[in-house]
Write a protein that holds these residues in place. Structure first.
Motif, mmCIF file in Angstrom:
data_model
loop_
_atom_site.group_PDB
_atom_site.id
_atom_site.type_symbol
_atom_site.label_atom_id
_atom_site.label_comp_id
_atom_site.label_asym_id
_atom_site.label_seq_id
_atom_site.Cartn_x
_atom_site.Cartn_y
_atom_site.Cartn_z
ATOM 1 N N THR A 476 0.875 -1.187 0.008
ATOM 2 C CA THR A 476 0.125 -0.002 0.135
ATOM 3 C C THR A 476 0.812 1.371 0.044
ATOM 4 O O THR A 476 0.299 2.465 -0.143
ATOM 5 C CB THR A 476 -0.843 -0.028 1.159
ATOM 6 O OG1 THR A 476 0.132 -0.142 2.767
ATOM 7 C CG2 THR A 476 -1.824 -1.040 1.219
ATOM 8 N N GLY A 477 2.169 1.250 0.180
ATOM 9 C CA GLY A 477 2.670 2.285 0.337
ATOM 10 C C GLY A 477 4.203 1.928 1.074
ATOM 11 O O GLY A 477 4.411 0.946 1.754
ATOM 12 N N PRO A 478 5.277 2.861 0.698
ATOM 13 C CA PRO A 478 6.563 2.389 1.522
ATOM 14 C C PRO A 478 6.620 2.745 3.110
ATOM 15 O O PRO A 478 5.959 3.586 3.333
ATOM 16 C CB PRO A 478 7.280 3.347 0.858
ATOM 17 C CG PRO A 478 6.667 4.688 0.420
ATOM 18 C CD PRO A 478 5.258 4.176 0.121
ATOM 19 N N THR A 479 7.588 2.153 3.573
ATOM 20 C CA THR A 479 7.771 2.307 4.928
ATOM 21 C C THR A 479 9.220 2.919 5.008
ATOM 22 O O THR A 479 10.038 2.958 4.192
ATOM 23 C CB THR A 479 8.166 0.857 5.650
ATOM 24 O OG1 THR A 479 9.033 0.046 4.994
ATOM 25 C CG2 THR A 479 6.717 0.097 5.582
ATOM 26 N N THR A 480 9.409 3.729 6.064
ATOM 27 C CA THR A 480 10.557 4.412 6.409
ATOM 28 C C THR A 480 11.171 3.965 7.701
ATOM 29 O O THR A 480 10.397 3.733 8.644
ATOM 30 C CB THR A 480 10.274 5.931 6.323
ATOM 31 O OG1 THR A 480 9.508 6.348 5.044
ATOM 32 C CG2 THR A 480 11.626 6.723 6.626
ATOM 33 N N ASN A 481 12.430 3.617 7.635
ATOM 34 C CA ASN A 481 13.311 3.302 8.787
ATOM 35 C C ASN A 481 14.497 4.030 8.897
ATOM 36 O O ASN A 481 15.239 4.167 7.600
ATOM 37 C CB ASN A 481 13.415 1.789 8.660
ATOM 38 C CG ASN A 481 13.765 1.096 10.171
ATOM 39 O OD1 ASN A 481 13.065 1.428 11.169
ATOM 40 N ND2 ASN A 481 15.003 0.415 10.184
ATOM 41 N N VAL A 482 15.156 4.550 10.111
ATOM 42 C CA VAL A 482 16.266 5.022 10.221
ATOM 43 C C VAL A 482 16.946 4.464 11.004
ATOM 44 O O VAL A 482 16.619 3.952 12.274
ATOM 45 C CB VAL A 482 15.980 6.513 10.920
ATOM 46 C CG1 VAL A 482 17.316 7.333 11.052
ATOM 47 C CG2 VAL A 482 15.140 7.328 9.971
#
Length: 542
Positions: A476-482
């Motif tokens: 459904t959409g990208p995930t963001t991880n730092v």
């Protein structure tokens, strides 16, 4: 520390941290922005973008092709050739001899005058059939026809032997040999090349349509002199032999013959890099590809197919494919010289292939039996040519519709920049991941010295998180991880002794714990931005 050394060190550590079965060539092309000066040195290193193909690119080095199917789902394919069968290895013509003795039935004893007696008779012989074959005709390419004539008659004998079943290719007439036998020269041996003839075995001596018949007509004339003494049992005999016959083309019925593919070992080395965890393929297919230019059908029985796992466990094939023969078609007689391609699929509907492939086997044992003209195939007029061939290959298709749970890859890479670390005091490496794939990744780095002993470890941590999957099967959409990886002065001092890095990656798909299979579409990407901050003693000299 020079600017060049700063850049080489940061790139090396960044590249190593991102090694999740990826292609290192992308790091070589990463664009370095201008330096930003603060009390320490902050460096935006660049942005890297990976497709699904890039992430699984190491598999291509083990012979796996990576593409996509008609639904744009990433497809892993692996091809191998099992074996091929030539016509001469499949069918041989046996040496054969046919003989007949014909008594004259004469009682002649010093008649004091000359007399002439004429005889003629037609004989038919059966070709030897070792495996139920029945030939209409054979176009010979080698061997010889050897003929011997013999007379026991105390008189001159003129003979004509007509081999109706051997037709001269040029004249289209049967082979005819003739000559004269006398008491002084009672034997004659003749030989000719079979390649000059076509064997027509389709009629008996009465002209009826049959198979496997050799028809020979013998005409001879006895010229008794006044001194001839002939008994009723005296006669003329002949023999004819087919010696080392070779064929160019055979028509008729080949019979029932078998070809066994015994214990072929198919090496699936591309699974070797995964030592822990699991990967379950939802829709793999193991396809047997037959290219058949023989003019007859084949029945195929999968006697034994079994996967041998990395731990030596044997998983046999089960399902209807293991018990139901498949049919391989051959070209019809009007299409001599062509080949028919038949693919017999083993998939989730007829076998436990998903279980076999999901076991990440090291090898696959294959034992397949083929039989000509099976009862389950439609009746077909047979032919076989010397250039005909049956080739058998396998095509393993693995759409990336998978459940991956803790799949671990372990690799070792060189780390040879210890000399660039001497002036570094502190380093923070920041990675920002934007991930469209339904796949999360964790990473652990173990720095080792020349003896293989660990000198420093970056503990396992999440590198990127799997994207959620919608009802249509797409994310459904990208995930963001730092992620921040910190190296203190003492850590960096330990790294000076490192010569290699063990990179341990652990991959898990979205909702893996619920046994949900996800699809990897070809347009998915994983983007990672790299930045670093270093406390150093700066030396601007090159």
């Amino acid at each position: 520390m020079s600017i060049k050394r700063i850049r080489s060190f940061l790139l090396a550590v960044s590249a190593t941290a991102l090694l999740v079965g990826c292609n290192f060539e992308y790091f070589a092309d990463a664009e370095l922005n201008d330096f930003v000066w603060t009390p320490s040195l902050a460096i935006p290193i660049g942005e890297l973008s990976y497709t699904v193909e890039d992430l699984f690119g190491e598999l291509s080095g083990a012979g796996v092709d990576i593409g996509q199917n008609s639904d744009d789902v990433v497809m892993l394919t692996y091809e191998a050739q099992l074996q091929s069968q030539t016509a001469t290895g499949f069918l041989t013509l046996a040496d054969q001899t046919f003989a007949q003795e014909v008594d004259a039935g004469l009682n002649v004893n010093t008649q004091g005058f000359s007399a002439q007696f004429d005889y003629n008779e037609v004989f038919e012989f059966d070709l030897a059939a070792t495996q139920n074959e029945a030939f209409d005709s054979v176009r010979f390419s080698g061997g010889s026809i050897d003929i011997m004539m013999n007379s026991e008659i105390d008189a001159e004998v003129n003979y004509t032997l007509t081999l109706s079943s051997l037709i001269d290719i040029d004249t289209r007439l049967p082979l005819v040999v003739s000559g004269t036998l006398t008491p002084a020269n009672a034997n004659v041996n003749l030989s000719d090349a079979l390649s000059k003839y076509v064997g027509d075995f389709s009629k008996d001596k009465n002209g009826n349509v049959v198979r496997n018949k050799i028809v020979v007509k013998l005409d001879y004339q006895v010229r008794a002199s006044g001194n001839s003494v002939i008994q009723a049992t005296d006669g003329v005999s002949f023999s004819m032999s087919l010696i080392s016959p070779k064929f160019d083309l055979v028509y008729g019925f080949i019979g029932s013959r078998s070809l066994d593919i015994n214990f072929e070992l198919l090496n699936l080395d591309f699974f070797d890099s995964f030592k822990e965890g699991s990967i379950s393929f939802a829709e793999p297919s193991f396809n047997f590809v037959f290219d058949n230019s023989f003019g007859f059908p084949l029945g195929v029985n999968f006697n034994q197919i079994a996967a041998i796992t990395q731990k030596g466990q044997i998983i046999p094939l089960t399902g209807s494919a293991a018990t139901t023969p498949g049919i391989v078609n051959g070209p019809l007689v009007g299409a001599i010289g062509t080949s028919v391609n038949t693919v017999l699929k083993l998939n989730s509907t007829n076998s436990n292939i998903p279980e076999l492939i999901s076991s990440m086997p090291k090898k696959v044992i294959i034992e397949v039996n083929t039989e000509t003209n099976p009862a389950s195939a439609p009746a077909q007029y047979n032919f076989i040519g010397a250039s005909n061939e049956l080739s058998i290959g396998v095509l393993l298709e693995m759409p990336m519709i998978v459940n991956i749970n803790g799949l671990v890859s372990r690799q070792n890479v060189a780390f040879d920049i210890a000399g660039d670390l001497e002036q570094a005091k502190k380093l923070t490496l920041r990675l920002i991941a934007e991930n469209e794939l339904p796949l999360g990744g964790e990473i652990e780095l173990v720095f080792k010295d020349v003896n293989g002993d660990a000198v420093f470890t970056v503990s396992q941590r999440a590198l990127f998180e799997g994207a959620p999957v919608g009802s249509d099967g797409r994310t459904t959409g990208p995930t963001t991880n730092v992620v921040d990886i910190n190296f203190l002065d003492a850590d960096i001092r330990l790294l000076e002794n490192a010569t290699s890095i063990d990179v341990v990656t652990r991959l898990t798909t979205t909702d893996a714990s619920s046994n949900q299979a996800v699809k990897f579409f070809s347009d998915y990407s994983l983007k990672i931005k790299l930045a670093a901050q270093a406390d150093i003693e700066l030396n601007t000299k090159n």
